[in-house]
Write a protein that holds these residues in place. Sequence first.
Motif, PDB file in Angstrom:
ATOM      1  N   ASN A  54      88.247 152.781 -25.609  1.00  0.00           N
ATOM      2  CA  ASN A  54      87.941 151.975 -26.784  1.00  0.00           C
ATOM      3  C   ASN A  54      88.868 150.760 -26.731  1.00  0.00           C
ATOM      4  OD1 ASN A  54      88.004 150.868 -29.426  1.00  0.00           O
ATOM      5  ND2 ASN A  54      87.208 152.783 -30.246  1.00  0.00           N
ATOM      6  N   ALA A  55      88.327 149.621 -26.277  1.00  0.00           N
ATOM      7  CA  ALA A  55      89.117 148.385 -26.138  1.00  0.00           C
ATOM      8  C   ALA A  55      88.501 147.348 -27.071  1.00  0.00           C
ATOM      9  CB  ALA A  55      89.105 147.891 -24.697  1.00  0.00           C
ATOM     10  N   THR A  56      89.137 147.115 -28.197  1.00  0.00           N
ATOM     11  CA  THR A  56      88.547 146.275 -29.236  1.00  0.00           C
ATOM     12  C   THR A  56      89.383 145.026 -29.500  1.00  0.00           C
ATOM     13  OG1 THR A  56      89.673 147.604 -30.923  1.00  0.00           O
ATOM     14  CG2 THR A  56      87.407 148.208 -30.381  1.00  0.00           C
ATOM     15  N   ASP A  57      88.676 143.964 -29.846  1.00  0.00           N
ATOM     16  CA  ASP A  57      89.334 142.683 -30.163  1.00  0.00           C
ATOM     17  C   ASP A  57      89.984 142.788 -31.534  1.00  0.00           C
ATOM     18  OD1 ASP A  57      89.832 139.969 -31.034  1.00  0.00           O
ATOM     19  OD2 ASP A  57      88.513 139.301 -29.438  1.00  0.00           O
ATOM     20  N   ARG A  58      91.290 142.510 -31.602  1.00  0.00           N
ATOM     21  CA  ARG A  58      92.049 142.587 -32.848  1.00  0.00           C
ATOM     22  C   ARG A  58      92.765 141.270 -33.128  1.00  0.00           C
ATOM     23  NH1 ARG A  58      90.714 147.137 -35.816  1.00  0.00           N
ATOM     24  NH2 ARG A  58      89.738 148.479 -34.289  1.00  0.00           N
ATOM     25  N   THR A  59      92.162 140.161 -32.685  1.00  0.00           N
ATOM     26  CA  THR A  59      92.835 138.868 -32.794  1.00  0.00           C
ATOM     27  C   THR A  59      92.879 138.353 -34.227  1.00  0.00           C
ATOM     28  OG1 THR A  59      92.093 138.342 -30.553  1.00  0.00           O
ATOM     29  CG2 THR A  59      92.879 136.511 -31.899  1.00  0.00           C
ATOM     30  N   ASN A  60      91.699 138.220 -34.833  1.00  0.00           N
ATOM     31  CA  ASN A  60      91.624 137.596 -36.156  1.00  0.00           C
ATOM     32  C   ASN A  60      90.675 138.409 -37.042  1.00  0.00           C
ATOM     33  OD1 ASN A  60      91.333 135.992 -38.409  1.00  0.00           O
ATOM     34  ND2 ASN A  60      90.961 134.104 -37.267  1.00  0.00           N
ATOM     35  N   PRO A  61      91.173 139.038 -38.104  1.00  0.00           N
ATOM     36  CA  PRO A  61      90.313 139.865 -38.963  1.00  0.00           C
ATOM     37  C   PRO A  61      89.142 139.108 -39.590  1.00  0.00           C
ATOM     38  CG  PRO A  61      92.622 140.284 -39.452  1.00  0.00           C
ATOM     39  CD  PRO A  61      92.582 139.090 -38.532  1.00  0.00           C
ATOM     40  N   THR A  62      89.201 137.776 -39.638  1.00  0.00           N
ATOM     41  CA  THR A  62      88.095 137.014 -40.226  1.00  0.00           C
ATOM     42  C   THR A  62      86.987 136.734 -39.221  1.00  0.00           C
ATOM     43  OG1 THR A  62      89.150 134.877 -39.754  1.00  0.00           O
ATOM     44  CG2 THR A  62      89.674 135.934 -41.862  1.00  0.00           C
ATOM     45  N   ASP A  63      87.225 136.974 -37.908  1.00  0.00           N
ATOM     46  CA  ASP A  63      86.175 136.764 -36.901  1.00  0.00           C
ATOM     47  C   ASP A  63      85.075 137.796 -37.074  1.00  0.00           C
ATOM     48  OD1 ASP A  63      87.451 134.610 -35.722  1.00  0.00           O
ATOM     49  OD2 ASP A  63      88.484 135.840 -34.223  1.00  0.00           O
ATOM     50  N   VAL A  64      83.828 137.378 -36.839  1.00  0.00           N
ATOM     51  CA  VAL A  64      82.696 138.281 -37.005  1.00  0.00           C
ATOM     52  C   VAL A  64      82.728 139.397 -35.954  1.00  0.00           C
ATOM     53  CG1 VAL A  64      81.107 136.927 -35.566  1.00  0.00           C
ATOM     54  CG2 VAL A  64      80.203 138.340 -37.426  1.00  0.00           C
ATOM     55  N   PHE A  65      83.360 139.172 -34.816  1.00  0.00           N
ATOM     56  CA  PHE A  65      83.423 140.171 -33.743  1.00  0.00           C
ATOM     57  C   PHE A  65      84.730 140.971 -33.779  1.00  0.00           C
ATOM     58  CE2 PHE A  65      84.511 135.955 -32.124  1.00  0.00           C
ATOM     59  CZ  PHE A  65      85.818 136.149 -31.709  1.00  0.00           C
ATOM     60  N   TYR A  66      85.515 140.835 -34.830  1.00  0.00           N
ATOM     61  CA  TYR A  66      86.765 141.595 -34.959  1.00  0.00           C
ATOM     62  C   TYR A  66      86.460 143.094 -34.937  1.00  0.00           C
ATOM     63  CZ  TYR A  66      91.175 143.338 -36.877  1.00  0.00           C
ATOM     64  OH  TYR A  66      92.358 144.010 -37.063  1.00  0.00           O
ATOM     65  N   GLY A  67      87.159 143.826 -34.094  1.00  0.00           N
ATOM     66  CA  GLY A  67      86.954 145.266 -33.990  1.00  0.00           C
ATOM     67  C   GLY A  67      85.856 145.673 -33.027  1.00  0.00           C
ATOM     68  N   ASP A  68      85.150 144.691 -32.428  1.00  0.00           N
ATOM     69  CA  ASP A  68      84.090 145.005 -31.465  1.00  0.00           C
ATOM     70  C   ASP A  68      84.687 145.254 -30.080  1.00  0.00           C
ATOM     71  OD1 ASP A  68      82.243 144.700 -33.446  1.00  0.00           O
ATOM     72  OD2 ASP A  68      81.412 142.809 -32.718  1.00  0.00           O
ATOM     73  N   GLN A  69      83.977 146.051 -29.288  1.00  0.00           N
ATOM     74  CA  GLN A  69      84.380 146.339 -27.908  1.00  0.00           C
ATOM     75  C   GLN A  69      84.363 145.044 -27.093  1.00  0.00           C
ATOM     76  OE1 GLN A  69      85.367 149.333 -27.083  1.00  0.00           O
ATOM     77  NE2 GLN A  69      84.972 149.764 -24.938  1.00  0.00           N
ATOM     78  N   ILE A  70      85.360 144.836 -26.235  1.00  0.00           N
ATOM     79  CA  ILE A  70      85.412 143.604 -25.444  1.00  0.00           C
ATOM     80  C   ILE A  70      84.313 143.622 -24.382  1.00  0.00           C
ATOM     81  CG2 ILE A  70      87.861 143.198 -25.890  1.00  0.00           C
ATOM     82  CD1 ILE A  70      88.478 144.290 -23.124  1.00  0.00           C
ATOM     83  N   ALA A  71      83.993 142.446 -23.865  1.00  0.00           N
ATOM     84  CA  ALA A  71      82.861 142.262 -22.950  1.00  0.00           C
ATOM     85  C   ALA A  71      83.003 143.113 -21.688  1.00  0.00           C
ATOM     86  CB  ALA A  71      82.743 140.789 -22.574  1.00  0.00           C
ATOM     87  N   TYR A  72      81.849 143.635 -21.236  1.00  0.00           N
ATOM     88  CA  TYR A  72      81.724 144.376 -19.984  1.00  0.00           C
ATOM     89  C   TYR A  72      82.658 145.583 -19.881  1.00  0.00           C
ATOM     90  CZ  TYR A  72      78.409 141.091 -18.055  1.00  0.00           C
ATOM     91  OH  TYR A  72      77.273 140.341 -17.834  1.00  0.00           O
TER      92      TYR A  72
END
Length: 194
Positions: free
Chosen positions: A79-97
């Motif tokens: 489970n590798a998720t983007d945690r950069t900016n909580p306001t981003d629509v893709f925050y918490g989504d799995q990173i590409a590929y």
Amino acid sequence: NLGATYSHTYNHALQLSLTADGYFGNVTDKIIAVPRMFYWQMMNAGKVRQIGLDLSANMEKRWINDWSLSMTGSYSLLNATDRTNPTDVFYGDQIAYTPLHSGSASALLHTPWMDLSYNVLLMGERYSLGYSIPQNRMTGFTDHSVTLSKNFRILKQQLRLQLDVRNLGNKNYEVVRFYPMPGTNWRLSVSWKL
């Protein structure tokens, strides 16, 4: 990171090994390679949280007269998720590929005449971009292959013949989006070792 390994040999003929490894990590400035039409684009994810589990098993059985059977299997949960900016629509989504689930299994039968192996690769669904929406979803796939090989001793040198038959299911799965892999294909290779 926390891992454990169990290994045991039974009657000098059966060997078993089991490994489990769990890990947690916070990565800053993670570089992600995303394929484009004719090149790879490097993307920077500011913060990525990784929670993973790797499991593997190996068994080898030996008999007299140079017979043996070796079987291996592995499973990975990442489970590798983007945690950069909580306001981003893709925050918490799995990173590409990066699939959440992946694994492989193989069996190798060694005989006095030739070796026969079977391999399967399992890849779960993943996304072509770090935005987990249906348009970016890439379906999972399995790839089955069989290999026959034979070694010959000639004048104290070694000749190896190998036949690989890949993608037995004849599926045009995609490792990279919009670039389907070939269907069933084969390769014959010859090597000479001095």
